[in-house]
Design a protein around this motif. Structure first.
Motif, short mmCIF file in Angstrom:
data_model
loop_
_atom_site.label_atom_id
_atom_site.label_comp_id
_atom_site.label_asym_id
_atom_site.label_seq_id
_atom_site.Cartn_x
_atom_site.Cartn_y
_atom_site.Cartn_z
N ALA A 63 67.26 28.56 36.53
CA ALA A 63 66.11 29.14 37.21
C ALA A 63 64.99 29.35 36.18
N PRO A 64 63.74 29.11 36.58
CA PRO A 64 62.63 29.32 35.65
C PRO A 64 62.53 30.80 35.28
N GLN A 65 62.26 31.06 34.01
CA GLN A 65 62.15 32.44 33.55
C GLN A 65 60.74 32.78 33.11
N ARG A 66 59.93 31.80 32.82
CA ARG A 66 58.55 32.04 32.37
C ARG A 66 57.64 31.27 33.32
N SER A 67 57.48 31.80 34.54
CA SER A 67 56.87 31.03 35.60
C SER A 67 55.46 31.44 35.99
N GLU A 68 54.89 32.42 35.33
CA GLU A 68 53.50 32.79 35.61
C GLU A 68 52.58 31.75 34.97
N LEU A 69 51.51 31.38 35.68
CA LEU A 69 50.61 30.34 35.20
C LEU A 69 50.07 30.65 33.81
N ASP A 70 49.61 31.86 33.58
CA ASP A 70 49.05 32.18 32.26
C ASP A 70 50.11 32.11 31.16
N THR A 71 51.34 32.46 31.48
CA THR A 71 52.43 32.38 30.50
C THR A 71 52.75 30.92 30.19
N MET A 72 52.82 30.08 31.22
CA MET A 72 53.12 28.66 30.99
C MET A 72 52.03 28.00 30.14
N LEU A 73 50.77 28.27 30.47
CA LEU A 73 49.68 27.67 29.71
C LEU A 73 49.61 28.23 28.29
N SER A 74 49.87 29.51 28.14
CA SER A 74 49.87 30.12 26.81
C SER A 74 50.98 29.53 25.94
N ASP A 75 52.17 29.36 26.52
CA ASP A 75 53.28 28.75 25.79
C ASP A 75 52.95 27.31 25.40
N ALA A 76 52.39 26.54 26.34
CA ALA A 76 52.04 25.15 26.06
C ALA A 76 50.95 25.07 24.99
N TRP A 77 49.97 25.96 25.03
CA TRP A 77 48.89 25.98 24.04
C TRP A 77 49.46 26.33 22.66
#
Length: 103
Positions: A63-77
């Motif tokens: 199951a996804p654990q870091r699924s908020e858009l800002d969290t995903m983009l911050s992690d990718a950045w």
């Protein structure tokens, strides 16, 4: 692996975000302006796309654990900056030759 069973699963979150929401959130996360053009959806473009992880949840217990858009983009950045280095400083004036249209 030859002859073994295999399956393909989406690893999405099931969440919906508009293109505008993604652009705005990416700008906030990166502190950089993203050039964009507001235009009607093109013929054949789907009105909405959602990737569900239901199959991965059922078959793998994932199951996804870091699924908020800002969290995903911050992690990718953060990953991108570590992998490729810190890009040139953000521009504060014109975003480039085309500028930002309709943002």
């Amino acid at each position: 692996l030859a002859g073994a069973d295999s399956a393909t699963s989406n690893l999405g979150t099931g969440s919906v975000a508009s293109v505008r929401e993604v652009i705005d959130t990416a700008q906030a996360v990166t502190g950089r302006r993203i050039c964009s053009v507001n235009a009607p959806r093109r013929e054949g473009d789907p009105a909405i796309l959602v990737a569900s992880s239901d199959q991965a949840r059922r078959h793998l217990g994932w199951a996804p654990q870091r699924s908020e858009l800002d969290t995903m983009l911050s992690d990718a950045w953060a990953w991108n900056r570590i992998r490729f280095g810190d890009p040139a400083p953000a521009r504060t004036a014109d975003a480039g030759p085309r500028g930002s249209q309709g943002a």
